[in-house]
Design a protein around this motif. Sequence first.
Motif, PDB file in Angstrom:
ATOM      1  N   PHE A   1       2.340   6.452   4.043  1.00 46.08           N
ATOM      2  CA  PHE A   1       3.349   6.842   3.060  1.00 46.08           C
ATOM      3  C   PHE A   1       4.770   6.485   3.539  1.00 46.08           C
ATOM      4  O   PHE A   1       5.715   6.617   2.767  1.00 46.08           O
ATOM      5  N   PHE A   2       4.880   6.033   4.766  1.00 43.99           N
ATOM      6  CA  PHE A   2       6.193   5.750   5.338  1.00 43.99           C
ATOM      7  C   PHE A   2       6.138   4.429   6.137  1.00 43.99           C
ATOM      8  O   PHE A   2       5.091   4.065   6.669  1.00 43.99           O
ATOM      9  N   PHE A   3       7.271   3.773   6.181  1.00 43.17           N
ATOM     10  CA  PHE A   3       7.410   2.634   7.089  1.00 43.17           C
ATOM     11  C   PHE A   3       8.891   2.443   7.392  1.00 43.17           C
ATOM     12  O   PHE A   3       9.778   2.852   6.628  1.00 43.17           O
ATOM     13  N   VAL A   4       9.152   1.830   8.525  1.00 40.89           N
ATOM     14  CA  VAL A   4      10.518   1.537   8.939  1.00 40.89           C
ATOM     15  C   VAL A   4      10.481   0.288   9.814  1.00 40.89           C
ATOM     16  O   VAL A   4       9.522   0.079  10.568  1.00 40.89           O
ATOM     17  N   ARG A   5      11.485  -0.550   9.691  1.00 40.37           N
ATOM     18  CA  ARG A   5      11.565  -1.732  10.546  1.00 40.37           C
ATOM     19  C   ARG A   5      11.909  -1.265  11.957  1.00 40.37           C
ATOM     20  O   ARG A   5      13.000  -0.773  12.211  1.00 40.37           O
ATOM     21  N   CYS A   6      10.964  -1.446  12.845  1.00 39.92           N
ATOM     22  CA  CYS A   6      11.118  -0.896  14.189  1.00 39.92           C
ATOM     23  C   CYS A   6      11.262  -1.954  15.265  1.00 39.92           C
ATOM     24  O   CYS A   6      11.452  -1.617  16.443  1.00 39.92           O
ATOM     25  N   GLN A   7      11.170  -3.221  14.919  1.00 38.46           N
ATOM     26  CA  GLN A   7      11.331  -4.309  15.880  1.00 38.46           C
ATOM     27  C   GLN A   7      12.435  -5.252  15.402  1.00 38.46           C
ATOM     28  O   GLN A   7      12.700  -5.376  14.200  1.00 38.46           O
ATOM     29  N   THR A   8      13.063  -5.929  16.329  1.00 39.19           N
ATOM     30  CA  THR A   8      14.177  -6.809  15.968  1.00 39.19           C
ATOM     31  C   THR A   8      13.730  -8.039  15.181  1.00 39.19           C
ATOM     32  O   THR A   8      14.547  -8.685  14.520  1.00 39.19           O
TER      33      THR A   8
ATOM     34  N   ARG B   1       0.826  -1.206   0.000  1.00 36.09           N
ATOM     35  CA  ARG B   1       0.000   0.000   0.000  1.00 36.09           C
ATOM     36  C   ARG B   1       0.863   1.261   0.000  1.00 36.09           C
ATOM     37  O   ARG B   1       0.556   2.238  -0.708  1.00 36.09           O
ATOM     38  N   VAL B   2       1.955   1.282   0.748  1.00 34.00           N
ATOM     39  CA  VAL B   2       2.857   2.435   0.739  1.00 34.00           C
ATOM     40  C   VAL B   2       3.403   2.668  -0.661  1.00 34.00           C
ATOM     41  O   VAL B   2       3.462   3.814  -1.142  1.00 34.00           O
ATOM     42  N   VAL B   3       3.791   1.593  -1.344  1.00 32.78           N
ATOM     43  CA  VAL B   3       4.325   1.729  -2.708  1.00 32.78           C
ATOM     44  C   VAL B   3       3.266   2.337  -3.627  1.00 32.78           C
ATOM     45  O   VAL B   3       3.536   3.294  -4.378  1.00 32.78           O
ATOM     46  N   TYR B   4       2.055   1.821  -3.587  1.00 32.70           N
ATOM     47  CA  TYR B   4       0.996   2.344  -4.463  1.00 32.70           C
ATOM     48  C   TYR B   4       0.661   3.795  -4.100  1.00 32.70           C
ATOM     49  O   TYR B   4       0.412   4.625  -4.999  1.00 32.70           O
ATOM     50  N   ASN B   5       0.614   4.112  -2.818  1.00 26.41           N
ATOM     51  CA  ASN B   5       0.299   5.490  -2.423  1.00 26.41           C
ATOM     52  C   ASN B   5       1.356   6.463  -2.927  1.00 26.41           C
ATOM     53  O   ASN B   5       1.039   7.565  -3.407  1.00 26.41           O
TER      54      ASN B   5
ATOM     55  N   SER C   1       7.533  -3.871  10.916  1.00 26.68           N
ATOM     56  CA  SER C   1       7.644  -2.449  10.555  1.00 26.68           C
ATOM     57  C   SER C   1       6.583  -1.618  11.256  1.00 26.68           C
ATOM     58  O   SER C   1       5.504  -2.121  11.600  1.00 26.68           O
ATOM     59  N   CYS C   2       6.915  -0.343  11.444  1.00 26.70           N
ATOM     60  CA  CYS C   2       5.958   0.642  11.938  1.00 26.70           C
ATOM     61  C   CYS C   2       5.585   1.549  10.770  1.00 26.70           C
ATOM     62  O   CYS C   2       6.460   2.023  10.038  1.00 26.70           O
ATOM     63  N   PHE C   3       4.299   1.816  10.578  1.00 25.20           N
ATOM     64  CA  PHE C   3       3.809   2.572   9.426  1.00 25.20           C
ATOM     65  C   PHE C   3       3.304   3.941   9.889  1.00 25.20           C
ATOM     66  O   PHE C   3       2.770   4.087  10.995  1.00 25.20           O
ATOM     67  N   ALA C   4       3.450   4.914   8.993  1.00 23.95           N
ATOM     68  CA  ALA C   4       3.055   6.289   9.341  1.00 23.95           C
ATOM     69  C   ALA C   4       2.468   6.985   8.125  1.00 23.95           C
ATOM     70  O   ALA C   4       2.827   6.696   6.980  1.00 23.95           O
ATOM     71  N   GLU C   5       1.589   7.947   8.426  1.00 22.02           N
ATOM     72  CA  GLU C   5       0.993   8.743   7.345  1.00 22.02           C
ATOM     73  C   GLU C   5       1.796  10.010   7.096  1.00 22.02           C
ATOM     74  O   GLU C   5       1.916  10.459   5.947  1.00 22.02           O
ATOM     75  N   THR C   6       2.348  10.587   8.170  1.00 21.43           N
ATOM     76  CA  THR C   6       3.087  11.838   8.035  1.00 21.43           C
ATOM     77  C   THR C   6       4.572  11.626   8.331  1.00 21.43           C
ATOM     78  O   THR C   6       4.967  10.632   8.974  1.00 21.43           O
ATOM     79  N   PHE C   7       5.390  12.561   7.877  1.00 22.62           N
ATOM     80  CA  PHE C   7       6.822  12.470   8.107  1.00 22.62           C
ATOM     81  C   PHE C   7       7.143  12.581   9.602  1.00 22.62           C
ATOM     82  O   PHE C   7       8.075  11.939  10.096  1.00 22.62           O
TER      83      PHE C   7
END
Length: 450
Positions: free
Chosen positions: A417-424, A344-348, A428-434
């Motif tokens: 629009f954003f995600f980052v691997r946040c756990q070992t 979904r992030v890629v498509y957005n 990932s944790c996903f976010a709408e805003t920067f």
Amino acid sequence: MDIDGPTTRLRAVGGSAADPTSEAATAPIPVVRDGRPAASPADRADRADRDERDERDDRPDDDARSGSAAPSRGRRGPGRARRSGVLLLAVAVLLVAVVGGAYYLFRSLTSAADFDGPGEGDVIIQVADGDSTAAIGRTLESTGVVASVGAFLDAAEQDDRILGVQPGSYQMRSRMSGAAAVGRLLDPAARVGQLEIRGGVQLDDTSAPDGTVAPGVLTLISRATCATIDGADACVSVDDLRAAMAQTDPAELGVPSWAREAVSAADPVRRLEGLLVPGLYEVEPGQDAVQVLQGLLATSTARLEAGGIVAGAEAIGSSPYEVLIISSLVEKEGITPDMPKVARVVYNRLAAGQRLELDSTVNYPLDLQALRTTAEDRGTPGPYNSYATAGLPPTPIAAPGRDAVAAALAPEPGPWFFFVRCQTDGTSCFAETFAEHTANVQLARDNGAF
């Protein structure tokens, strides 16, 4: 004449009529009863005497009447019965010996032809999907591995594990005994030509930050082609595979029609990236590089299309090859539970015209396996640098698995629009805003995720 009357004296024909006492005239003529001569008085007397003696013999004597166990003379005694039993036993033993000898003679005359020993030379045989033990035996016989199907089946009856032989290629020898052939098929070292591609593996070998090297798809294919032929190891090299990929027309290789235009326009040494999806494959040793790639592409294309990539892409207004590229990004960036959100992030971002900014695309042409990228690498322009170039990369960047393809075809609805691997564990944790994303990045650092 009354045939039941007493014997009648008749004149003999040709006897002297004047001498009624002549031998011919006085000889008794036996009466015929029911077609048989009737007994004479003397015969009847003799028979009566015999009947009387038999009747006396059958009567119990004084000892029997007094309770004695002495047998009557008209019955068999114990000694005679024992002799009869011994005779019957001897006949039975002789009969068993004769039948047994005949059986072993039959077996020796009808036993299957067989070779002796472990065999010689090298033979590659193919076990097809669904082959019975008899079908395997016929293959072995036709290739000269065993002398007869019967010899192989006789040996196979001694080991039920033969029922578990899997389809594929096996390194055998010529002129093997049936038992040696069974043992060889059950030896894991005999199995050749088996290829496994895992999700996220790319065509070329890749290096990790610690210096370890992971084999790429081309290396895995090359290893699967190796077999011993005429005493020497023979493999299709990685260089031969790369040359066949770059120099052979995509249609001839078997690239599906929905991918040919994009494949033809791609870098020749990367043009098959992503088209060989994860799974198990069988590579027949002895084929050349083009034949090997043709067989693998045929199997992979069938799997992709069976998974609905063509119809699914049309349903979401995309092309199958674009879905394949997005699937490869999802495969590299997220663990399975997160894949629909990553898609979904890629498509957005594509819909908003934003650069994808994925580290996996930057590392791809560097043949590097790493979660992060350097500022220098992100600043180097190129078609795979999604920090510098908008849109999708020109090809997939790895082999996408079934879950990644499914996520690309049906992304989870959401505003991210954003995600980052946040756990070992890779979550990932996903976010709408920067701003939300910045907070997630700090959480990832705090958690030791990177």
